[in-house]
Write a protein that holds these residues in place. Structure first.
Motif, short mmCIF file in Angstrom:
data_model
loop_
_atom_site.label_atom_id
_atom_site.label_comp_id
_atom_site.label_asym_id
_atom_site.label_seq_id
_atom_site.Cartn_x
_atom_site.Cartn_y
_atom_site.Cartn_z
N SER A 45 38.94 44.10 46.63
CA SER A 45 38.05 42.95 46.42
C SER A 45 36.77 43.09 47.24
CB SER A 45 38.76 41.65 46.79
OG SER A 45 39.74 41.37 45.84
N THR A 76 40.91 36.38 43.57
CA THR A 76 41.92 37.41 43.76
C THR A 76 42.29 37.52 45.23
OG1 THR A 76 40.88 38.63 41.95
CG2 THR A 76 42.47 39.84 43.28
N GLU C 254 41.44 45.09 38.26
CA GLU C 254 42.30 43.97 37.89
C GLU C 254 41.55 42.93 37.07
OE1 GLU C 254 43.92 42.66 41.63
OE2 GLU C 254 45.72 43.85 41.33
N GLN C 255 40.28 43.17 36.85
CA GLN C 255 39.45 42.25 36.08
C GLN C 255 38.63 43.04 35.08
OE1 GLN C 255 39.69 39.06 36.54
NE2 GLN C 255 40.63 38.92 38.56
N ASP C 338 47.13 35.86 33.23
CA ASP C 338 46.12 36.83 33.59
C ASP C 338 45.88 37.75 32.38
OD1 ASP C 338 44.69 38.96 34.50
OD2 ASP C 338 45.81 39.20 36.35
#
Lengths: 149, 137, 410, 106
Positions: A45, A76, C254-255, C338
Motif C-alpha cells: 500500500s 486496504t 489487489e485493486q 471484493d
C-alpha cells in the motif's frame, strides 16, 4: 460429481465472504508469519501510494483516478492494521514484535492519510512532497521484513 | 430391407434437441416410451417423451416427476387446441429427420415443454417494453 | 472487399474480446509477484483456446448445434445437469466480476462511487441484451478494447532491457521467495483466465445465430488463429508492465487501479485515459458475453428457444434467465464483495471446470455423422487436443487442493 | 414402460448368473409401417454391461474414432459389454426389474 460441485460452491461462498482471513496465532512462529504478511501488505500500500504520488505530481495522472486509488490503498491498509490488531500475541517475544510493527503501521497510516487529504484538495503538483515521509515508512517496513528472516 | 436403419437409443435419440414443424426449438427428448408385446415378445419404441415432469422422473425424482406432470396438465391453458392426447408424448411416427436434432410434426405449442415459455411470455416478458422488436442486424 | 473488412473486424474483435477482467487481474497480479516466470502459461492457454474455440466454431457451422446442447447430448441428462449448474455458477461469478470491472473503470475516471455505478451498468448491459443490435455492440466494444494496446506502448516507453525481458520469459523458474504451490496456483489462475469457458459458449452460440455454414470455416480459422494470439500478446504486455513497474516496488495487485498504474507512470495522462477506456470496453463486452452465456447454458440444456436474433417474445425463458442473472450479479456486487477476489475465484474455478466444457466438443468434432467425412479433426489437431485434454484434467484435479493449500494464493 | 426404467433392469442368463445392467437399446427400422409414413422402431437388441460411456459418446459405433487417447481409454471398458438380441430373452420380471435369457444363451 454432484457432491464435488456442492463442495466447490460451499468453499467458494465461504472464502468469497471472508476477507483477509487471519485467524489466531498459536505459536511464536505463527505470529512471525502473520507479522510478515501484514508488513508485506502494508508495504504494498505504501509503495502504491508513493508511485501514485510521483505519477500525479509529474502530471501523469488525473484527479479522480489519483483520489480513488489513494482511498482504496488507505482502506486496504486500514483492513490490514485491523486484522493484525485482532491477532492474539502468544508470548512476550511476540509482544515486542507487535509493538514494533504497530509503530510502523500507525506511522504509515498517518502519512497515507496526509497524501489522501492533499490529493482531495486538488494539489496534485506537490503530491510527491506530501508523500515524501512514506519513503521512510517503506524503508522501515523493508528493514522489519529483513529482520524477521 | 437392405437399408434398414440402425439406431442406438441413448446415442441417437435420448437428449437430442427437438424442433417443431416450424423449426422452433421445443425441448429435448427427455425419455422414450417402450412397448412390449407380451405374446410375440417384440419390443418397440413407440414415442418420444418430453417435458419437465419427464425429465424429473428420469433424473430419479419420480414422485416430483409425476407431480410436475399433473401440475403441468392443470396450468396448461385450454385455449390451445390439443393435437396430442398426452402433451408430453410424441408418437414416434411423428418424428421426421433424426440427426444432430430431431424434427417432429407437431407445433411447439402442443407440447408440455412449451407451457413455461408461454407462461413467461404472458406474465413477464409481455410487460417489459420493447419485447416484440427484433434486434436490427 | 466487404468480406475482407468483415474478417478484419472479426480479428480485431477477437483481440479486444480475449482480454477481460480475469485476464487483466491475473496477468497484472502474476507479473507483480512472479515477474515473467509464468508467461509461458499464457502461451499454453492461448494455444488451448485456439484449438478448442476453432472446434466449437466448426461444429456449430457444420451441424448448427452450440456447445451446451452437445454437452447434454453426449454426457446425458444427469451429468449434463451437474455440469450445467457448475457452469452457470462459475459464469455468474464471472459476470459479477465483469460488471464490477466496468463500474471500477468508470469510478476511476469520474470518482463517482462504485456502488452507484453498478446498478447503472447492470441496466445498460441488460438493455443491450434485450434489444440492441448485438453484432454492432460486440464490434464497438471489441474495437474499443484495442485501447488496451497502450500496455504495449507502456512497455516500450519504459524501455526495458529487451534481452533480459526475453530471457526472463523463456527461462522460467519458481522465484526464491515463493513455493511451488503458490506458483502452480497462480499458473492455474492464468490458464483459467485464458481458457474461460464462456468464450466457447458465446463463440459457438454466436456462430449458430449468425447462421454459419461450411463456407464460414475459413473466417472461423482466421479469427481464432490471428485474433487470440494477438490477444495473448496483449495479456503478456499487461504482465510485463506489472513486472517492470510494480514488482521492483513490492506492490501486490489487489485493486484494478493498480493494473492501470504502470501505464499512467510510463505514458502519462493520455495513456491513463486510454487504458481506462480499454478496461471499460473489455469488461463491458465480456459482461455482455457472460450475461448471454448464462441464458445459453440453461436454455440449451433444457432445449428452450434461445438467442438474440429474434425478439424476446420468441425466447422468453432465455431472456428471463439473462435478466435474472444480471440482476443477481449486480446485487452480489452491491453486497460489497471484493471484485478482485471474485475475479480470482471465477478464473480458478473456471480452470477446475474446464474438462466439463471442452471434452464434449472434442468428441463431437470427431463424430462423422455430425461433421461429415471431410471436416472431422485431423490427426495433428487430435494429437494437440489430446495433450490439452490431459492438461485440462490434471489442472481440474489439482485446482481445489491447491486452493486449500495456498489459502487462495495468499 | 420408459427407457429410463429399462436402463435399471438387470440381465441374467438361464442359470441366474448376472450379466449386468441394460446400458443401451439397439433399434432397427425394418418393421411394419406406421401411419403409412415410416417403419416402426423395433428394439432389436439390448446392450448390457459396462461401456455406457463409450457407447454414449459414440466410440463403439465406428462413428467417432479419434482422438486415439480417448478411444483407447474408453474401449478398454467396453469389452465387457454384451449385445443381447431380443429373441434371446425368455422372461421379463417387471417387479424385480430382471430380464432372464433362454437356456443356452449368454
Amino acid at each position: 460429481m454432484g457432491n464435488r460441485v456442492r463442495w466447490v460452491v460451499a468453499t467458494l461462498a465461504l472464502s468469497a465472504c471472508t476477507h483477509h482471513q487471519v485467524g489466531p496465532a498459536r505459536t511464536f512462529d505463527d505470529y512471525v508469519r502473520k507479522s510478515r504478511t501484514t508488513a508485506e501488505d502494508a508495504l504494498s500500500s505504501v509503495e502504491t501510494v508513493r508511485l501514485l504520488a510521483t505519477t500525479a505530481a509529474d502530471g501523469n495522472a488525473f484527479g479522480p483516478y489519483t483520489n480513488v486509488s489513494i482511498s482504496e490503498q488507505e482502506d486496504t491498509l486500514a483492513d490490514v492494521v485491523g486484522d493484525f490488531g485482532s491477532i492474539q500475541p502468544p508470548d512476550q517475544h511476540a509482544d515486542q514484535l507487535r509493538a514494533q510493527l504497530d509503530a510502523l503501521l500507525s506511522s504509515a497510516t498517518d502519512h497515507l492519510a496526509a497524501v489522501r487529504i492533499a490529493a482531495r484538495r486538488g494539489t496534485l503538483a506537490g503530491l510527491d512532497e506530501v508523500a515524501a515521509p512514506l519513503a521512510a515508512d517503506s524503508d522501515a517496513l523493508n528493514a522489519f521484513l529483513e529482520g524477521l528472516t | 430391407m437392405t437399408d434398414a436403419r440402425v439406431l442406438h437409443a441413448t446415442l441417437d435419440l435420448l437428449d437430442r434437441q427437438l424442433l417443431d414443424r416450424d423449426g422452433i426449438l421445443c425441448g429435448n427428448v427427455d425419455d422414450l416410451e417402450i412397448d412390449r408385446d407380451e405374446t410375440t415378445g417384440e419390443v418397440y419404441v413407440t414415442a418420444l417423451l418430453t417435458g419437465p415432469g419427464i425429465l424429473a422422473y428420469r433424473l430419479g425424482a419420480r414422485r416430483l416427476g409425476r407431480w410436475t406432470q399433473r401440475a403441468n396438465r392443470r396450468i396448461h391453458d385450454d385455449d390451445v387446441p390439443g393435437v396430442l392426447e398426452d402433451r408430453t408424448r410424441i408418437p414416434i411416427e411423428l418424428a421426421g429427420q433424426i440427426g444432430p436434432s430431431i424434427s417432429v410434426a407437431v407445433g411447439a405449442k402442443d407440447l408440455a415443454s412449451h407451457d413455461a415459455e408461454r407462461w413467461t411470455l404472458r406474465h413477464i416478458i409481455a410487460h417489459i417494453p420493447g419485447n416484440s422488436s427484433r434486434a436490427p442486424q | 472487399m466487404k468480406k475482407l473488412l468483415g474478417v478484419a473486424l472479426g480479428v480485431l474483435t477477437a483481440i479486444g474480446g480475449f482480454v477481460d477482467m480475469g485476464d487483466l487481474v491475473a496477468n497484472a497480479a502474476t507479473g507483480a509477484r512472479f515477474d515473467m516466470n509464468l508467461a509461458w502459461v499464457v502461451i499454453v492457454g492461448v494455444i488451448g483456446i485456439i484449438v478448442y474455440a476453432e472446434m466449437s466454431g466448426r461444429v456449430a457451422a457444420l451441424c448448427g448445434r452450440p456447445v451446451f446442447d452437445l454437452v447434454r447430448e453426449r454426457l446425458g441428462a444427469r451429468f449434463g445437469m451437474a455440469n450445467m449448474l457448475a457452469s452457470f455458477f462459475i459464469n455468474f461469478l464471472t459476470l459479477t466480476a465483469e460488471i464490477a470491472g466496468v463500474a471500477l473503470a468508470i469510478s476511476l475516471a469520474s470518482s463517482v462511487n462504485y456502488f452507484f455505478i453498478i446498478p447503472i451498468v447492470a441496466i445498460l448491459v441488460w438493455l443491450v441484451c434485450w434489444r440492441m443490435p448485438f453484432q454492432l455492440m460486440e464490434r464497438v466494444f471489441g474495437l474499443l478494447g484495442l485501447c488496451l494496446l497502450v500496455f504495449a506502448v507502456a512497455v516500450w516507453k519504459i524501455g526495458p532491457d529487451w534481452n533480459a525481458l526475453f530471457s526472463a520469459t523463456t527461462h522460467p523458474h519458481v522465484p526464491g521467495s515463493e513455493n511451488i504451490f503458490t506458483y502452480a496456483y497462480f499458473g492455474i489462475a492464468l490458464f483459467g483466465a485464458a481458457m474461460t469457458p464462456y468464450e466457447v459458449f458465446f463463440f459457438s452460440s454466436g456462430a449458430v445465430e449468425d447462421g454459419w455454414t461450411e463456407k464460414d470455416l475459413g473466417e472461423n480459422k482466421i479469427n481464432v488463429l490471428i485474433g487470440f494470439p494477438l490477444g495473448a500478446a496483449l495479456s503478456l504486455a499487461i504482465m510485463a508492465c506489472a513486472h517492470l513497474v510494480l514488482a521492483p516496488r513490492h506492490i501486490v495487485v489487489e485493486q484494478l487501479s493498480q493494473v492501470a498504474l504502470p501505464v499512467a507512470s510510463a505514458v502519462g495522462r493520455l495513456g491513463l485515459a486510454i487504458v481506462l477506456i480499454g478496461i471499460f470496453a473489455a469488461t463491458f463486452g465480456a459482461a455482455l458475453e457472460t450475461s448471454l452465456s448464462a441464458g445459453y447454458v440453461v436454455a440449451q440444456y433444457f432445449g428452450w428457444p434461445w438467442g438474440k436474433r429474434g425478439s424476446p417474445r420468441e425466447a422468453t425463458r432465455f431472456h428471463l434467465v439473462v435478466l435474472m442473472s444480471i440482476a443477481a450479479a449486480a446485487l452480489f456486487g452491491l453486497t460489497g464483495v471484493d471484485p478482485v477476489k471474485v475475479t480470482e475465484y471465477s478464473i480458478v474455478l473456471s480452470a477446475a471446470a474446464l474438462p466439463l466444457t471442452y471434452f464434449p466438443i472434442l468428441v463431437i468434432a470427431n463424430d462423422v455423422r455430425y461433421m461429415g467425412p471431410n471436416h472431422t479433426n485431423g490427426r495433428f489437431l487430435n494429437a494437440i487436443a489430446s495433450v490439452y485434454l490431459v492438461i485440462l484434467v490434471v489442472v481440474a484435479i489439482a485446482t481445489i487442493p491447491l486452493m486449500i493449500i495456498t489459502k487462495g494464493g495468499s | 414402460m420408459r427407457l429410463s426404467d429399462l436402463l435399471h433392469y438387470t440381465v441374467r442368463d438361464s442359470d441366474g448368473i448376472e450379466l449386468g445392467r441394460v446400458s443401451d437399446v439397439r433399434i432397427v427400422q425394418d418393421g411394419r409401417i406406421l401411419r403409412g409414413v415410416q417403419a416402426a422402431f423395433r428394439v432389436d437388441a439390448l446392450v448390457v454391461g459396462r461401456g455406457g460411456v463409450a457407447e454414449r459418446l459414440g466410440y463403439m459405433r465406428a462413428r467417432v474414432n479419434g482422438p486415439w487417447l480417448v478411444r483407447v481409454l474408453l474401449t478398454r471398458f467396453e469389452q465387457r459389454a454384451h449385445v443381447i438380441e431380443v429373441d434371446q430373452i425368455d422372461h421379463w420380471d417387471d417387479d424385480a426389474a430382471v430380464i432372464t435369457l433362454r437356456a443356452g444363451r449368454r
